[in-house]
Design an enzyme around this catalytic site. Structure first.
Site, PDB file in Angstrom:
ATOM      1  N   TYR A  96     -11.201   2.416  11.963  1.00  0.00           N
ATOM      2  CA  TYR A  96     -11.426   2.902  10.806  1.00  0.00           C
ATOM      3  C   TYR A  96     -12.777   3.643  11.023  1.00  0.00           C
ATOM      4  CZ  TYR A  96      -7.362   1.338   8.480  1.00  0.00           C
ATOM      5  OH  TYR A  96      -6.036   0.605   7.855  1.00  0.00           O
ATOM      6  N   LYS A 103      -1.260  -0.710   2.717  1.00  0.00           N
ATOM      7  CA  LYS A 103      -0.365  -1.615   1.330  1.00  0.00           C
ATOM      8  C   LYS A 103       0.926  -0.939   1.032  1.00  0.00           C
ATOM      9  CE  LYS A 103      -3.288  -5.007   1.588  1.00  0.00           C
ATOM     10  NZ  LYS A 103      -3.022  -5.555   2.955  1.00  0.00           N
TER      11      LYS A 103
HETATM   12  C1  LIG Z   1       0.341   9.148   5.571  1.00  0.00           C
HETATM   13  C2  LIG Z   1       0.981   7.695   5.001  1.00  0.00           C
HETATM   14  C3  LIG Z   1       0.656   6.581   5.746  1.00  0.00           C
HETATM   15  C4  LIG Z   1       1.019   5.478   5.135  1.00  0.00           C
HETATM   16  N1  LIG Z   1       0.656   4.365   5.744  1.00  0.00           N
HETATM   17  C5  LIG Z   1       0.865   3.049   5.317  1.00  0.00           C
HETATM   18  C6  LIG Z   1       0.870   1.780   5.963  1.00  0.00           C
HETATM   19  O1  LIG Z   1      -0.019   1.798   7.157  1.00  0.00           O
HETATM   20  N2  LIG Z   1       1.264   0.705   5.464  1.00  0.00           N
HETATM   21  C7  LIG Z   1       1.980   0.795   4.559  1.00  0.00           C
HETATM   22  O2  LIG Z   1       2.412  -0.541   3.811  1.00  0.00           O
HETATM   23  N3  LIG Z   1       2.086   1.811   3.696  1.00  0.00           N
HETATM   24  C8  LIG Z   1       1.724   2.852   4.315  1.00  0.00           C
HETATM   25  N4  LIG Z   1       2.318   4.078   3.436  1.00  0.00           N
HETATM   26  C9  LIG Z   1       2.938   3.921   2.255  1.00  0.00           C
HETATM   27  C10 LIG Z   1       4.504   3.935   2.571  1.00  0.00           C
HETATM   28  O3  LIG Z   1       5.004   4.789   3.565  1.00  0.00           O
HETATM   29  C11 LIG Z   1       5.281   3.944   1.331  1.00  0.00           C
HETATM   30  O4  LIG Z   1       4.613   2.975   0.453  1.00  0.00           O
HETATM   31  C12 LIG Z   1       6.792   3.713   1.561  1.00  0.00           C
HETATM   32  O5  LIG Z   1       7.523   4.508   2.065  1.00  0.00           O
HETATM   33  C13 LIG Z   1       7.464   2.968   0.310  1.00  0.00           C
HETATM   34  O6  LIG Z   1       8.948   2.748   0.410  1.00  0.00           O
HETATM   35  P1  LIG Z   1       9.616   2.982  -0.916  1.00  0.00           P
HETATM   36  O7  LIG Z   1      11.183   2.810  -0.433  1.00  0.00           O
HETATM   37  O8  LIG Z   1       9.297   2.212  -2.147  1.00  0.00           O
HETATM   38  O9  LIG Z   1       9.755   4.578  -1.246  1.00  0.00           O
HETATM   39  P2  LIG Z   1      10.234   5.830  -0.272  1.00  0.00           P
HETATM   40  O10 LIG Z   1       9.961   5.710   1.066  1.00  0.00           O
HETATM   41  O11 LIG Z   1       9.446   6.929  -0.902  1.00  0.00           O
HETATM   42  O12 LIG Z   1      11.845   6.054  -0.420  1.00  0.00           O
HETATM   43  C14 LIG Z   1      12.309   6.258  -1.638  1.00  0.00           C
HETATM   44  C15 LIG Z   1      13.784   7.410  -1.367  1.00  0.00           C
HETATM   45  O13 LIG Z   1      14.388   7.520  -2.546  1.00  0.00           O
HETATM   46  C16 LIG Z   1      14.757   8.921  -2.278  1.00  0.00           C
HETATM   47  N5  LIG Z   1      14.973   9.370  -3.472  1.00  0.00           N
HETATM   48  C17 LIG Z   1      13.939  10.106  -4.202  1.00  0.00           C
HETATM   49  N6  LIG Z   1      14.555  10.560  -5.599  1.00  0.00           N
HETATM   50  C18 LIG Z   1      15.791  10.434  -5.386  1.00  0.00           C
HETATM   51  C19 LIG Z   1      16.852  10.672  -6.370  1.00  0.00           C
HETATM   52  N7  LIG Z   1      16.604  11.365  -7.423  1.00  0.00           N
HETATM   53  N8  LIG Z   1      18.316  10.213  -6.023  1.00  0.00           N
HETATM   54  C20 LIG Z   1      18.360   9.434  -4.932  1.00  0.00           C
HETATM   55  N9  LIG Z   1      17.439   9.268  -4.098  1.00  0.00           N
HETATM   56  C21 LIG Z   1      16.182   9.660  -4.336  1.00  0.00           C
HETATM   57  C22 LIG Z   1      13.896   9.412  -1.310  1.00  0.00           C
HETATM   58  O14 LIG Z   1      14.373  10.472  -0.603  1.00  0.00           O
HETATM   59  C23 LIG Z   1      13.590   8.165  -0.235  1.00  0.00           C
HETATM   60  O15 LIG Z   1      14.571   8.216   0.659  1.00  0.00           O
HETATM   61  C24 LIG Z   1       1.749   5.604   3.970  1.00  0.00           C
HETATM   62  C25 LIG Z   1       2.278   6.560   3.475  1.00  0.00           C
HETATM   63  C26 LIG Z   1       1.646   7.835   3.750  1.00  0.00           C
HETATM   64  C27 LIG Z   1       1.973   9.131   3.151  1.00  0.00           C
END
Ligand SMILES: Cc1cc2nc3c(=O)[nH]c(=O)nc-3n(C[C@H](O)[C@H](O)[C@H](O)COP(=O)(O)OP(=O)(O)OC[C@H]3O[C@@H](n4cnc5c(N)ncnc54)[C@H](O)[C@@H]3O)c2cc1C
Length: 388
Positions: free
Chosen positions: A200, A296
Site C-alpha cells: 500500500y 473488506k
Molecule cells: C476495484 C475493486 C477492488 C475490490 N477489492 C476487494 C478486496 O480486495 N477484498 C474484498 O473483500 N472486496 C473487494 N471489493 C469489493 C467486492 O468486489 C464486492 O464487495 C463484492 O463483489 C460484493 O459481492 P455481492 O455478491 O454482494 O455483489 P456483486 O458482486 O455486485 O453481485 C451482485 C450480482 O447481482 C446482479 N444483479 C444486479 N441487479 C440485478 C437485478 N435487478 N436482477 C438480478 N440480478 C441483478 C449483478 O449482475 C451481480 O452479478 C473490490 C471492489 C472493487 C470494485
C-alpha cells in the site's frame, strides 16, 4: 415455480448463500440479470479473510483456493518512498489469502452446476412483490417469457445497483453515505508481482497499491480523479504514473507489460439500515459498500451470508426465528466496524486534499502505526477480519 428461498443476484453473496442452503437441504433459485460469462469477467476483490475461506470450505468449494491461493502473513506500507511491514501473523496469529473474486465465483458456479441447483442467467425485469406478507413473489422475464416464483423468503444479493433495496418503501429504510472525490484506476497484467506481499503506497502524487492474483499475474492500482476517461490511459501512461510513487527497490523490480483488464472504480462508503424488511433480507453490496482500501467488500458479503444462512437453517430445521429476527442487528454490528476501518484506511493513505494540515496528520498517524505495537495490532486485527 415454487422455492423456499429466491436469491436475487449471482455475485459472491448470492452464489455462496445458494450453495450453503442447498447443502442443508433448503431449496433455492438464483436469478441473475447478466450472463454467466459476464459475471465471470468482472475483476474485483483479491484479499480474503479467514471467515470467507471457512465459508467456501463449508460450501464444499474451497479445494482450488487452498491449492492456488497465496497465504499472506503481513502487508507492506510505503510512505513517501520508505517501506514498512506489518505482520498479521505476529500481531494476531492470523493470515489472509490472496485469491481472486473471479476464481471464487467460478468455484461457486461449478459447485452449483455440480449439484444441479437452478440459476437463471440473463433474467430481465426482476421485480419483488408482497415482501411484507407470508407469501412473497418474484417475477421476471427469461427468453422473452414472463415467469413467477413463489417463495418463503427473498435474499437480495444483487449488489449496489440491484432491484432489491429499491423495492423497499423509502420510509422503511435509512441510508448513510460518503462519496470520496477520487477513484482507483486498476490494471491486471500477466507480469510477476513486484513483491510477495501487497504494498500500500502513500505518496504526495497520490495513493497506489501493488497487488497480485498469482506468482505470474499482477494487479496494480493508482488513485485517479473521478473525471478520468479510461480511454486516455494507455498502458504506458499507467506505468509512468505508478513508478514515481514506489520505493527504489520496488521501482527496480517492477516488470511492466500489456494490461489484460483496465477499469476505474469510484470510492464510496454506504450503509442501508435495517437489512431486513418483512421476508426480504439484504446481503453484501446490496446493503453496504466500502471503499476497496481495506479489502473488506467481499468479506462483508461473506459474513452477511454466514449470519443469514445459519438463520434460515434455524428457521427450517429448528423452527426458530431467533436468527432471522437478529440478522439485521448482527450483520450491521460487523458492517459498521468494517466501514470504520475502510474509511480510516482510505483517509490515511489517499491524497484527499491539498491541505498541509491533513497531510501532516496522515504522516503522524502512519509514524505512530509503525512505532506502536498497539497501533499495529489494531490495524492487523481489522485487516485479517474481526471475530464474530
Ligand atoms: C476495484 C475493486 C477492488 C475490490 N477489492 C476487494 C478486496 O480486495 N477484498 C474484498 O473483500 N472486496 C473487494 N471489493 C469489493 C467486492 O468486489 C464486492 O464487495 C463484492 O463483489 C460484493 O459481492 P455481492 O455478491 O454482494 O455483489 P456483486 O458482486 O455486485 O453481485 C451482485 C450480482 O447481482 C446482479 N444483479 C444486479 N441487479 C440485478 C437485478 N435487478 N436482477 C438480478 N440480478 C441483478 C449483478 O449482475 C451481480 O452479478 C473490490 C471492489 C472493487 C470494485
Amino acid at each position: 415455480m415454487r422455492t423456499q428461498v429466491a436469491i436475487i443476484g449471482a455475485g459472491p453473496a448470492g452464489l455462496l448463500l445458494g450453495q450453503l442452503l442447498h447443502n442443508r437441504g433448503i431449496d433455492n433459485v438464483i436469478l441473475e440479470r447478466q450472463t454467466g460469462d459476464y459475471v465471470l469477467s468482472r475483476v474485483r476483490a483479491g484479499v480474503i479473510e479467514q471467515v470467507t475461506m471457512d465459508l467456501l470450505d463449508e460450501a464444499g468449494v474451497g479445494g482450488r483456493m487452498h491449492a492456488d491461493g497465496l497465504v499472506h502473513e503481513g502487508v507492506q506500507i510505503c510512505v513517501d518512498g520508505v517501506r514498512h511491514r506489518i505482520s498479521f501473523k505476529e500481531m494476531t496469529g492470523k493470515t489472509v489469502m490472496v485469491y481472486g473474486q473471479t476464481e471464487i465465483t467460478k468455484d461457486l458456479m461449478d459447485g452449483r452446476a455440480a449439484v444441479g441447483a437452478p440459476t437463471v442467467y440473463a433474467a430481465q425485469d426482476v421485480a419483488l412483490h408482497d415482501i411484507f406478507s407470508s407469501k412473497p413473489r418474484v417475477t421476471y422475464r427469461a427468453e422473452g417469457k414472463a415467469e413467477e416464483i413463489e417463495c418463503d423468503f427473498i435474499a437480495g444479493c444483487d449488489g449496489f445497483h440491484g432491484v432489491s433495496r429499491k423495492s423497499v418503501p423509502p420510509a422503511a429504510i435509512a441510508t448513510h453515505e460518503r462519496v470520496y472525490p477520487l477513484g482507483w484506476l486498476g490494471i491486471l497484467s500477466d507480469t510477476p508481482p513486484v513483491s510477495e506481499e501487497l504494498i500500500y503506497v502513500r505518496h504526495p502524487l497520490g495513493f497506489a497499491l501493488c497487488s497480485m492474483r498469482s506468482p505470474t499475474r499482477s494487479r496494480y492500482y493508482i488513485q485517479c480523479s473521478l473525471a478520468e476517461d479510461i480511454e486516455s490511459w494507455p498502458d504506458d501512461r499507467f506505468w509512468e504514473e505508478l513508478k514515481p510513487r514506489l520505493d527504489d527497490e520496488a521501482r527496480e523490480r517492477l516488470v511492466t507489460g500489456p494490461s489484460i483488464e483496465k477499469s476505474i472504480a469510484p470510492l464510496r462508503s454506504f450503509v442501508a439500515e435495517p437489512m431486513r424488511f418483512g421476508r426480504l433480507f439484504l446481503a453484501g453490496d446490496a446493503a453496504h459498500i466500502v471503499p476497496p482500501t481495506g479489502a473488506k467488500g467481499l468479506n462483508l458479503a461473506a459474513s452477511d451470508v454466514r449470519y443469514l444462512s445459519r438463520a434460515l437453517v434455524e428457521h427450517y430445521a429448528e423452527k426458530s426465528d431467533a436468527g432471522l429476527d437478529h440478522y439485521s442487528e448482527r450483520a450491521l454490528a460487523r458492517v459498521w466496524k468494517a466501514e470504520r476501518f475502510s474509511w480510516w484506511m482510505t483517509t490515511l493513505m489517499h491524497k484527499i486534499s491539498d491541505n498541509s494540515f491533513d497531510q501532516k496528520i496522515q504522516l503522524a498517524e502512519l509514524d505512530y502505526l509503525f512505532r506502536s505495537k498497539a497501533a499495529a495490532t489494531v490495524f492487523a486485527e481489522n485487516y485479517v477480519g474481526l471475530p464474530y
